[in-house]
Enzyme design. Structure first.
Site, PDB file in Angstrom:
ATOM      1  N   LYS A  93       0.793  -1.228   0.061  1.00 20.07           N
ATOM      2  CA  LYS A  93       0.031  -0.045  -0.108  1.00 20.07           C
ATOM      3  C   LYS A  93       0.959   1.271   0.020  1.00 20.07           C
ATOM      4  O   LYS A  93       2.039   1.206   0.334  1.00 20.07           O
ATOM      5  CB  LYS A  93      -0.805  -0.011   1.330  1.00 20.07           C
ATOM      6  CG  LYS A  93      -2.018  -1.198   1.169  1.00 20.07           C
ATOM      7  CD  LYS A  93      -2.889  -1.245   2.585  1.00 20.07           C
ATOM      8  CE  LYS A  93      -3.972  -2.024   2.188  1.00 20.07           C
ATOM      9  NZ  LYS A  93      -4.970  -2.072   3.734  1.00 20.07           N
ATOM     10  N   ASN A 133      -2.125   0.469   6.620  1.00 19.83           N
ATOM     11  CA  ASN A 133      -1.494  -0.731   7.416  1.00 19.83           C
ATOM     12  C   ASN A 133      -0.396  -1.649   6.381  1.00 19.83           C
ATOM     13  O   ASN A 133      -0.509  -2.793   6.643  1.00 19.83           O
ATOM     14  CB  ASN A 133      -2.654  -1.492   8.023  1.00 19.83           C
ATOM     15  CG  ASN A 133      -3.448  -2.050   7.076  1.00 19.83           C
ATOM     16  OD1 ASN A 133      -3.345  -1.635   5.764  1.00 19.83           O
ATOM     17  ND2 ASN A 133      -4.790  -2.602   7.142  1.00 19.83           N
ATOM     18  N   GLU A 190      -9.544 -10.838  -7.567  1.00 18.74           N
ATOM     19  CA  GLU A 190      -8.674  -9.713  -7.121  1.00 18.74           C
ATOM     20  C   GLU A 190      -7.678  -9.633  -8.204  1.00 18.74           C
ATOM     21  O   GLU A 190      -7.039  -8.733  -8.862  1.00 18.74           O
ATOM     22  CB  GLU A 190      -7.990  -9.385  -5.992  1.00 18.74           C
ATOM     23  CG  GLU A 190      -9.123  -9.051  -4.883  1.00 18.74           C
ATOM     24  CD  GLU A 190      -8.612  -9.351  -3.333  1.00 18.74           C
ATOM     25  OE1 GLU A 190      -9.364  -8.976  -2.799  1.00 18.74           O
ATOM     26  OE2 GLU A 190      -7.434  -9.808  -3.234  1.00 18.74           O
ATOM     27  N   TYR A 199     -12.263  -2.219  -2.987  1.00 19.91           N
ATOM     28  CA  TYR A 199     -13.134  -2.557  -2.205  1.00 19.91           C
ATOM     29  C   TYR A 199     -14.707  -2.291  -1.743  1.00 19.91           C
ATOM     30  O   TYR A 199     -15.122  -1.736  -1.014  1.00 19.91           O
ATOM     31  CB  TYR A 199     -12.458  -1.084  -1.204  1.00 19.91           C
ATOM     32  CG  TYR A 199     -10.876  -1.240  -0.670  1.00 19.91           C
ATOM     33  CD1 TYR A 199     -10.604  -2.503   0.171  1.00 19.91           C
ATOM     34  CD2 TYR A 199     -10.010  -0.519  -1.161  1.00 19.91           C
ATOM     35  CE1 TYR A 199      -9.199  -2.521   0.621  1.00 19.91           C
ATOM     36  CE2 TYR A 199      -8.723  -0.480  -0.695  1.00 19.91           C
ATOM     37  CZ  TYR A 199      -8.363  -1.579   0.300  1.00 19.91           C
ATOM     38  OH  TYR A 199      -6.999  -2.173   0.606  1.00 19.91           O
ATOM     39  N   THR A 255      -5.624  -6.790  10.690  1.00 18.55           N
ATOM     40  CA  THR A 255      -5.913  -5.482   9.938  1.00 18.55           C
ATOM     41  C   THR A 255      -5.161  -4.286  10.891  1.00 18.55           C
ATOM     42  O   THR A 255      -4.574  -3.606  10.378  1.00 18.55           O
ATOM     43  CB  THR A 255      -7.437  -5.263   9.870  1.00 18.55           C
ATOM     44  OG1 THR A 255      -7.937  -6.317   9.405  1.00 18.55           O
ATOM     45  CG2 THR A 255      -7.846  -3.951   9.159  1.00 18.55           C
ATOM     46  N   ARG A 286       2.672  -6.102   9.336  1.00 17.39           N
ATOM     47  CA  ARG A 286       1.852  -5.176   9.417  1.00 17.39           C
ATOM     48  C   ARG A 286       2.505  -4.438  10.909  1.00 17.39           C
ATOM     49  O   ARG A 286       2.361  -3.407  11.067  1.00 17.39           O
ATOM     50  CB  ARG A 286       0.316  -5.318   9.721  1.00 17.39           C
ATOM     51  CG  ARG A 286      -0.546  -5.529   8.387  1.00 17.39           C
ATOM     52  CD  ARG A 286      -2.061  -5.836   8.263  1.00 17.39           C
ATOM     53  NE  ARG A 286      -2.471  -5.467   7.177  1.00 17.39           N
ATOM     54  CZ  ARG A 286      -3.759  -6.096   7.027  1.00 17.39           C
ATOM     55  NH1 ARG A 286      -4.302  -6.742   7.389  1.00 17.39           N
ATOM     56  NH2 ARG A 286      -4.370  -5.687   5.734  1.00 17.39           N
ATOM     57  N   ARG A 323      -2.030 -14.179   4.710  1.00 12.41           N
ATOM     58  CA  ARG A 323      -2.716 -13.505   5.826  1.00 12.41           C
ATOM     59  C   ARG A 323      -2.112 -13.644   7.107  1.00 12.41           C
ATOM     60  O   ARG A 323      -1.972 -12.539   7.895  1.00 12.41           O
ATOM     61  CB  ARG A 323      -4.098 -14.109   5.896  1.00 12.41           C
ATOM     62  CG  ARG A 323      -4.917 -13.681   4.685  1.00 12.41           C
ATOM     63  CD  ARG A 323      -5.503 -12.375   4.841  1.00 12.41           C
ATOM     64  NE  ARG A 323      -6.514 -11.746   5.770  1.00 12.41           N
ATOM     65  CZ  ARG A 323      -7.215 -10.912   5.637  1.00 12.41           C
ATOM     66  NH1 ARG A 323      -6.962  -9.895   4.353  1.00 12.41           N
ATOM     67  NH2 ARG A 323      -7.724 -10.309   6.590  1.00 12.41           N
ATOM     68  N   HIS A 331      -2.253  -5.395   1.643  1.00 16.93           N
ATOM     69  CA  HIS A 331      -3.331  -5.904   1.388  1.00 16.93           C
ATOM     70  C   HIS A 331      -3.083  -7.284   1.002  1.00 16.93           C
ATOM     71  O   HIS A 331      -2.225  -7.527   0.159  1.00 16.93           O
ATOM     72  CB  HIS A 331      -4.246  -5.301   0.298  1.00 16.93           C
ATOM     73  CG  HIS A 331      -5.329  -6.234  -0.250  1.00 16.93           C
ATOM     74  ND1 HIS A 331      -6.669  -6.297   0.433  1.00 16.93           N
ATOM     75  CD2 HIS A 331      -5.611  -6.926  -1.281  1.00 16.93           C
ATOM     76  CE1 HIS A 331      -7.269  -6.942  -0.374  1.00 16.93           C
ATOM     77  NE2 HIS A 331      -6.614  -7.725  -1.244  1.00 16.93           N
ATOM     78  N   PHE A 378     -15.342   4.571   7.238  1.00 22.94           N
ATOM     79  CA  PHE A 378     -14.049   4.633   6.793  1.00 22.94           C
ATOM     80  C   PHE A 378     -13.619   4.922   5.316  1.00 22.94           C
ATOM     81  O   PHE A 378     -12.419   5.055   5.032  1.00 22.94           O
ATOM     82  CB  PHE A 378     -13.183   3.758   7.581  1.00 22.94           C
ATOM     83  CG  PHE A 378     -13.290   2.209   7.253  1.00 22.94           C
ATOM     84  CD1 PHE A 378     -12.775   1.680   6.190  1.00 22.94           C
ATOM     85  CD2 PHE A 378     -13.783   1.456   8.034  1.00 22.94           C
ATOM     86  CE1 PHE A 378     -12.741   0.338   5.566  1.00 22.94           C
ATOM     87  CE2 PHE A 378     -13.970   0.117   7.729  1.00 22.94           C
ATOM     88  CZ  PHE A 378     -13.448  -0.494   6.600  1.00 22.94           C
TER      89      PHE A 378
HETATM   90  P1  IDP Z   1      -8.049  -6.310   5.793  1.00 27.38           P
HETATM   91  O1  IDP Z   1      -7.098  -5.643   4.933  1.00 27.38           O
HETATM   92  O2  IDP Z   1      -7.296  -6.921   6.935  1.00 27.38           O
HETATM   93  O3  IDP Z   1      -8.704  -7.560   4.943  1.00 27.38           O
HETATM   94  P2  IDP Z   1     -10.577  -5.004   5.854  1.00 27.38           P
HETATM   95  O4  IDP Z   1     -11.704  -5.120   6.777  1.00 27.38           O
HETATM   96  O5  IDP Z   1     -11.140  -5.938   4.595  1.00 27.38           O
HETATM   97  O6  IDP Z   1      -9.118  -5.368   6.329  1.00 27.38           O
HETATM   98  O7  IDP Z   1     -10.512  -3.636   5.535  1.00 27.38           O
HETATM   99  C1  IDP Z   1      -9.770  -3.395   4.388  1.00 27.38           C
HETATM  100  C2  IDP Z   1      -8.816  -1.949   4.370  1.00 27.38           C
HETATM  101  O8  IDP Z   1      -9.813  -0.927   4.899  1.00 27.38           O
HETATM  102  C3  IDP Z   1      -7.941  -2.284   5.751  1.00 27.38           C
HETATM  103  O9  IDP Z   1      -6.882  -2.946   5.176  1.00 27.38           O
HETATM  104  C4  IDP Z   1      -7.444  -0.955   6.123  1.00 27.38           C
HETATM  105  O10 IDP Z   1      -6.618  -0.211   5.215  1.00 27.38           O
HETATM  106  C5  IDP Z   1      -8.994  -0.256   5.896  1.00 27.38           C
HETATM  107  N1  IDP Z   1      -9.683  -0.278   7.356  1.00 27.38           N
HETATM  108  C6  IDP Z   1     -10.455  -1.327   7.556  1.00 27.38           C
HETATM  109  N2  IDP Z   1     -10.921  -1.112   8.794  1.00 27.38           N
HETATM  110  C7  IDP Z   1     -10.680   0.372   9.195  1.00 27.38           C
HETATM  111  C8  IDP Z   1     -11.063   1.059   9.997  1.00 27.38           C
HETATM  112  O11 IDP Z   1     -11.746   0.828  11.191  1.00 27.38           O
HETATM  113  N3  IDP Z   1     -10.646   2.550   9.978  1.00 27.38           N
HETATM  114  C9  IDP Z   1      -9.912   2.860   9.081  1.00 27.38           C
HETATM  115  N4  IDP Z   1      -9.394   1.892   7.988  1.00 27.38           N
HETATM  116  C10 IDP Z   1     -10.108   0.671   8.089  1.00 27.38           C
HETATM  117 MG    MG Z   2     -10.132  -7.457   3.588  1.00 22.43          MG
END
Ligand code: IDP
Ligand code: MG
Length: 139
Positions: A9, A112, A126, A49, A91, A102, A85, A115, A57
């Site tokens: 990212k 973070n 994807e 997304y 996350t 991360r 993962r 992805h 968010f």
């Molecule tokens: P993941 O990347 O661990 O699969 P997801 O829940 O799919 O997590 O969320 C996608 C992306 O959205 C996260 O990697 C992060 O960059 C962002 N994100 C997720 N939850 C939040 C939040 O609560 N606040 C801000 N950004 C978030």
């Molecule tokens: Mg995800």
């Protein structure tokens, strides 16, 4: 053989961690079979997304993910989705175990560093989204 899509990212690219992050995955025995650098635009971000577009968010995530170049890559290996993962960590970097990507490179729950696909089905979608029309290596 299972495949997974990863994105280094914008925060990690800007901080100069792209190759270190790819190495974390490669050094665990996953095979790099495709790689490209790009800047995501809004249309691609909305597709990638899609499950998150109505979340509070999302506007901030959209600004962030389109703010600088990313590295998209496909890795192949047994259980590639779950293994990546695990190498990534959860996350929120604040909750990530020592030694995960991360934990070591993420800044906060949004920025973070990486992805990684969360299921084999989503990985296929994807990979098509980021590598449709691009070559994927067989070696
Ligand atoms: P993941 O990347 O661990 O699969 P997801 O829940 O799919 O997590 O969320 C996608 C992306 O959205 C996260 O990697 C992060 O960059 C962002 N994100 C997720 N939850 C939040 C939040 O609560 N606040 C801000 N950004 C978030
Ligand atoms: Mg995800």
């Amino acid at each position: 053989m299972e495949r997974s899509l990863i994105l280094v990212k914008p925060d990690a690219v800007l901080n100069g961690h792209a190759s270190a992050i790819l190495n974390r995955i490669e050094s665990k025995g996953l095979k790099l079979i495709a790689c490209r650098m790009l800047k995501m635009d809004e249309a691609l971000a909305r597709k990638h997304y899609a499950p998150h577009v109505d979340k509070p968010f999302f506007p901030s995530l959209l600004t962030y993910i389109t703010s600088a170049p990313i590295v998209a890559a496909v890795f192949e290996g047994d259980n590639a989705v779950a293994r990546i993962r695990e190498i990534m960590g959860p996350t929120n970097p604040a909750n990530a175990p020592e030694g995960t990507i991360r934990k070591d490179f993420g800044e906060n729950i949004e920025r973070n560093a990486i992805h990684g696909s969360d299921s084999v089905e989503n990985a296929e979608k994807e990979i098509a989204l980021f590598f449709g029309g691009y070559e994927i290596m067989d070696y």
